[in-house]
Design an enzyme around this catalytic site. Structure first.
Site, PDB file in Angstrom:
ATOM      1  N   GLU A 179       0.845  -1.679  -0.116  1.00 28.62           N
ATOM      2  CA  GLU A 179       0.028   0.104  -0.305  1.00 28.62           C
ATOM      3  C   GLU A 179       0.703   1.712   0.100  1.00 28.62           C
ATOM      4  O   GLU A 179       0.585   2.689   0.788  1.00 28.62           O
ATOM      5  CB  GLU A 179      -1.102  -0.052   1.342  1.00 28.62           C
ATOM      6  CG  GLU A 179      -1.966  -0.910   1.343  1.00 28.62           C
ATOM      7  CD  GLU A 179      -3.436  -1.500   0.325  1.00 28.62           C
ATOM      8  OE1 GLU A 179      -3.602  -0.043   0.455  1.00 28.62           O
ATOM      9  OE2 GLU A 179      -3.470  -2.101  -0.413  1.00 28.62           O
ATOM     10  N   HIS A 255      -4.220   2.046   7.262  1.00 28.53           N
ATOM     11  CA  HIS A 255      -2.458   2.642   7.042  1.00 28.53           C
ATOM     12  C   HIS A 255      -2.342   2.614   8.523  1.00 28.53           C
ATOM     13  O   HIS A 255      -2.829   2.809   9.529  1.00 28.53           O
ATOM     14  CB  HIS A 255      -2.941   2.860   5.720  1.00 28.53           C
ATOM     15  CG  HIS A 255      -3.206   2.722   4.410  1.00 28.53           C
ATOM     16  ND1 HIS A 255      -4.122   3.862   3.941  1.00 28.53           N
ATOM     17  CD2 HIS A 255      -2.834   1.687   3.977  1.00 28.53           C
ATOM     18  CE1 HIS A 255      -3.991   2.596   2.647  1.00 28.53           C
ATOM     19  NE2 HIS A 255      -3.981   2.087   3.162  1.00 28.53           N
ATOM     20  N   CYS A 374      -2.155  11.846   3.627  1.00 29.38           N
ATOM     21  CA  CYS A 374      -3.279  10.710   3.032  1.00 29.38           C
ATOM     22  C   CYS A 374      -2.807  11.379   1.021  1.00 29.38           C
ATOM     23  O   CYS A 374      -2.585  10.735   0.766  1.00 29.38           O
ATOM     24  CB  CYS A 374      -4.718  10.056   2.666  1.00 29.38           C
ATOM     25  SG  CYS A 374      -4.861   9.371   4.218  1.00 29.38           S
TER      26      CYS A 374
END
Length: 451
Positions: A179, A255, A374
């Protein structure tokens, strides 16, 4: 916030929000995304909010870059899945027969460029180049569609092979689920000195002990993190691999950057960020050449629900010229009393370099589960590497003005999931992206431009 430039600096490359920004609730395990499914989105406001955050950091003296969004809707993906006909017929057929696929191929999730790739600066690599590995994002279909275009975009911008090295994505299998930088933090004395790379994973695919979350999936594997470290030539003395706490993942911490953020020698983290907190800190201390500055937020101060709802840890932690640091947090942090109290009493009043907290409105992104951290991919570069960049991707007042006007020309101010089947939306999006590649001077990077 003031920062004077040195020969090595961190450039935050923020992703532009795409024209199809919507609330489809696609991300299983992302509480905000699932909670806001079905809301009417405002793509224009979302893109302008992202640009405003970039501009404020530029004005404060930070170097700010821009990355373009993906081509959406991804009509090629629909054709690969057996849909036939004209573009309008494809969209209509998908809307009637497989609406979940239509929502996936219209996702604007590439705005969260922390998931775009893992990056290692040249000072840490054996060949003295900046290394990139695009994330395979195989854990969800709507994000699995991104890596090919991401690779082309990165190769177009960081094109000089004397300064930049590009690696293929890892095999798109569960064992190598990757990721990107959302699960990677570089720690060290400063951006210009060699660092230690903290890779955080949710599960171990081979020979693990079976400890994993039970409610939501663990998206990053140890094996993926190890493979990226090998690709980038990082030695054992340069890396620490730590497992994310399963309880945090089950609370919606999909995450590591939703529960921890690092910058320089500072690691700001929640008590439940790591499965073995003490072992993680001990390993970092052994390998770092400068003392680690851990800033621990205890569970009693901020519960996991508040951490996820506010995205306190999904904030940007930025270095200033005087050695202090600025924390850029989403507006939601002010709405949670425990979080705001922790910021004032624990972070700002604590013995750590964090001296300033700046609040930014990124609500359109937050509703889909993405905060300030992000929205950016961190790339540490020296002067020569920055000069070697291709295209027009470093933000200045002129580019900011052009991009703002571009958004206002092409983006809708209202988009419901039912609107995704509108063939005119696809026309509008492709027209906008074609113009964007000319504004950024990055050449042809989208499938429709390469056909």
């Amino acid at each position: 916030m003031n920062q004077s430039f040195t020969s090595v600096r961190e450039v935050n490359f923020d992703g532009l929000v795409g024209p199809t920004h919507n609330y489809s609730g696609l991300a299983h395990g992302n509480v905000a995304s699932m909670t806001h499914e079905g809301l009417v989105a405002n793509p224009r406001e979302a893109a302008l909010q992202g640009l405003a955050k970039m501009k404020s950091l530029l004005d404060a003296g930070y170097t700010q870059g821009v990355l373009p969004p993906q081509q959406r809707p991804d009509l090629g993906a629909l054709r690969a899945l057996g849909f036939r006909g004209s573009d309008a017929e494809l969209l209509n057929q998908a809307a009637n027969e497989a609406p979940q696929l239509l929502r996936a191929v219209c996702s604007a999730s590439s705005m969260w460029t922390a998931n775009a790739a893992t990056v290692t600066p040249s000072i840490d690599t054996p060949d003295g180049r900046v290394h990139f590995t695009p994330a395979n994002l195989q854990s969800s279909f709507h994000r699995f569609l991104e890596p090919a275009t991401t690779g082309r975009v990165l190769a177009a911008i960081f094109a000089d092979t004397g300064h930049f090295a590009h690696h293929p994505t890892l095999p798109a299998t569960p064992a190598f689920s990757d990721e990107g930088a959302a699960n990677h933090t570089r720690l060290g004395a400063s951006h210009g000195e060699s660092g230690v790379h903290l890779f955080v994973y949710g599960r171990q695919a081979f020979d693990g002990d079976g400890v994993a979350p039970s409610r939501y999936p663990a998206r990053q594997t140890l094996e993926a993190s190890q493979a990226i470290a090998r690709q980038h030539g990082l030695g054992e003395a340069q890396v620490v691999f730590a497992q994310q706490h399963p309880e945090a993942i089950d609370a919606g911490v999909f995450h590591n950057d939703v529960i921890a953020v690092g910058n320089g020698p500072v690691l700001l983290y929640h008590e439940l960020a790591f499965r073995d907190e003490q072992a993680t800190l001990d390993a970092l201390r052994r390998k770092m050449s400068t003392p680690l500055i851990p800033v621990r937020v205890p569970l009693e101060a901020v519960g996991l629900e508040d951490a996820v709802a506010s995205y306190l840890f999904n904030s940007q932690l930025l270095s200033n010229a005087d050695g202090s640091m600025t924390l850029v947090v989403p507006g939601e942090c002010q709405e949670r009393e425990a979080v705001w109290r922790c910021i004032q009493d624990h972070l700002l009043a604590g013995h750590n370099p964090i001296s300033e907290v700046v609040v930014k409105d990124v609500q359109q992104s937050m509703r889909n589960g993405g905060g300030p951290a992000c929205l950016r991919l961190r790339v540490v570069m020296n002067d020569a590497e920055q000069a070697a960049l291709s295209g027009r991707v470093l933000l200045d007042d002129g580019l900011y003005g052009e991009l703002s006007q571009w958004v206002r020309r092409h983006y809708r101010d209202r988009l419901a999931t039912a609107d995704l089947a509108d063939p005119q939306l696809a026309v509008e999006a492709l027209t906008a992206l074609d113009e964007l590649t000319r504004i950024l001077a990055i050449g042809s990077v989208y499938p429709f431009q390469l056909a």
